[in-house]
Design an enzyme around this catalytic site. Structure first.
Site, PDB file in Angstrom:
ATOM      1  NE  ARG A  95      -8.168  -7.907   1.903  1.00  0.00           N
ATOM      2  CZ  ARG A  95      -7.397  -7.100   1.893  1.00  0.00           C
ATOM      3  NH1 ARG A  95      -6.948  -6.386   0.872  1.00  0.00           N
ATOM      4  NH2 ARG A  95      -6.498  -6.970   3.164  1.00  0.00           N
ATOM      5  CB  VAL A  96     -12.851  -3.891   0.565  1.00  0.00           C
ATOM      6  CG1 VAL A  96     -12.379  -2.530   0.854  1.00  0.00           C
ATOM      7  CG2 VAL A  96     -13.584  -3.858  -0.901  1.00  0.00           C
ATOM      8  N   GLY A  97      -9.572  -4.250   1.743  1.00  0.00           N
ATOM      9  CA  GLY A  97      -8.860  -4.286   3.238  1.00  0.00           C
ATOM     10  C   GLY A  97      -9.177  -2.796   3.684  1.00  0.00           C
ATOM     11  CG  ASP A  98      -5.689  -0.844   5.794  1.00  0.00           C
ATOM     12  OD1 ASP A  98      -5.416   0.206   5.985  1.00  0.00           O
ATOM     13  OD2 ASP A  98      -5.536  -1.805   5.256  1.00  0.00           O
ATOM     14  CB  THR A 119      -0.909  -0.132   1.181  1.00  0.00           C
ATOM     15  OG1 THR A 119      -1.568  -1.231   1.348  1.00  0.00           O
ATOM     16  CG2 THR A 119      -1.935   1.078   1.504  1.00  0.00           C
ATOM     17  CB  THR A 124       0.890   0.638   4.848  1.00  0.00           C
ATOM     18  OG1 THR A 124       1.307  -0.420   4.254  1.00  0.00           O
ATOM     19  CG2 THR A 124       1.919   1.332   5.786  1.00  0.00           C
ATOM     20  N   GLY A 125      -0.067  -2.199   5.855  1.00  0.00           N
ATOM     21  CA  GLY A 125       0.202  -3.294   6.763  1.00  0.00           C
ATOM     22  C   GLY A 125      -0.962  -4.457   6.613  1.00  0.00           C
ATOM     23  CG  HIS A 126      -3.094  -8.507   8.104  1.00  0.00           C
ATOM     24  ND1 HIS A 126      -4.103  -8.852   9.079  1.00  0.00           N
ATOM     25  CD2 HIS A 126      -3.216  -9.383   7.325  1.00  0.00           C
ATOM     26  CE1 HIS A 126      -4.624  -9.721   8.653  1.00  0.00           C
ATOM     27  NE2 HIS A 126      -4.171 -10.272   7.518  1.00  0.00           N
TER      28      HIS A 126
END
Length: 303
Positions: free
Chosen positions: A190-193, A162, A213-215
């Protein structure tokens, strides 16, 4: 009021072969964003310019250089937020858009909504005349090879690429922007943060601006961006607020990541709990950058 911009290129296990290109990329993006501030541009203009530069750089997983989902498609997410008004725009699972951060800004400025997703986001892009690009122009040859190699094993080997930026302008206005292509072989849709307000980013002139940024799933569970700013509100420093929030995320949901933060007064921090995070900042003292934990190098800006 001192203008400042900080950018990141993702918190993950950046391999040695990408390390220099990642650091060079964030340094260029930070300088591009700072030049906007020097010309009298707003913090919002600066973070958009910086993130657009990172989206155009195939080293990173946002726009050009995006990873492929389980069906071999590109689905992009982005957010931008104005700390002066709390206006925000976001897009998720958007296809064939080279600079989703600019589409997110258009959502903020040209609609009554905060987020548009998938087909709706693409229809909106078409309605405002935003150019679309073929999927293959957004995907590198290396990504195609990695996707074919890892699809059988569902391996997310480039999971945290990211990009993001935070800035404060000479008027004391803050802004944030975050953009991503997600994680390789993710489920379709799928949507992340990254595009979620309060998780992937947040900006408020009364507190500061954050890009995370990250998991992604871990960041969503603890609403990391807003968590960091809540600690700032309690009087903790930007660095302490970031470190405590990232530690909480690690302890509570076993997630690692990183964050960049600026305050309205021009203070800033770049913090991460992953192996590496490429970041760069430009303030009145010059250009700062790092990749390894506790690394904070400095260069003078050419006049």
């Amino acid at each position: 009021m001192s203008a400042v911009i900080v950018v990141h290129g993702g918190a993950w296990a950046i391999p040695n072969g990408l390390a220099k290109a990642s650091v060079d990329g964030v340094k260029v993006a930070a300088c591009d964003g700072f030049s906007v501030l020097q010309r009298g541009g707003s913090a919002l203009d600066a973070v958009e310019a910086a993130v657009r530069g990172l989206e155009d750089n195939t080293v990173f997983d946002a726009g050009h250089g995006a990873v492929l989902n389980a069906d071999g498609e590109v689905e992009l997410d982005a957010i931008i937020m104005d700390g002066r008004t709390l206006a925000s725009g976001a897009v998720s699972s958007v296809k064939n858009i080279a600079n989703p951060v600019s589409l997110a800004r258009a959502v903020m400025e040209k609609t009554a909504h905060v987020m548009l997703t998938s087909r709706g986001a693409n229809l909106f892009a078409e309605s405002i005349g935003m150019a679309t690009v073929p999927t293959d122009t957004l995907v590198t040859e290396n990504e195609m090879k990695e996707w074919r190699k890892n699809i059988t094993f569902s391996c997310h080997s480039r999971a945290h690429d990211t990009v993001g930026a935070v800035a404060v302008d000479s008027a004391g206005n803050v802004a944030c922007a975050t953009s991503t292509g997600g994680i390789r072989n993710k489920m379709v849709g799928r949507v992340g943060d990254s595009p979620i307000i309060g998780s992937g980013g947040y900006a408020d002139n009364f507190i500061g601006a954050v890009s995370c940024t990250g998991h992604g799933e871990s960041i969503l569970k603890v609403t990391l961006a807003r968590l960091i700013l809540s600690l700032v509100e309690q009087g903790k420093s930007l660095a302490d607020s970031s470190q405590l929030s990232l530690k909480y995320m690690g302890d509570r949901v076993l997630g690692a990541g990183g964050a960049i933060v600026v305050s309205p007064s021009g203070q800033w921090a770049a913090t991460f709990t992953t192996e590496r995070m490429a970041w760069a900042a430009v303030d009145h003292d010059g250009l700062w950058y790092g990749l390894e934990p506790n690394e904070r190098r400095k260069e003078q800006l050419s006049q």
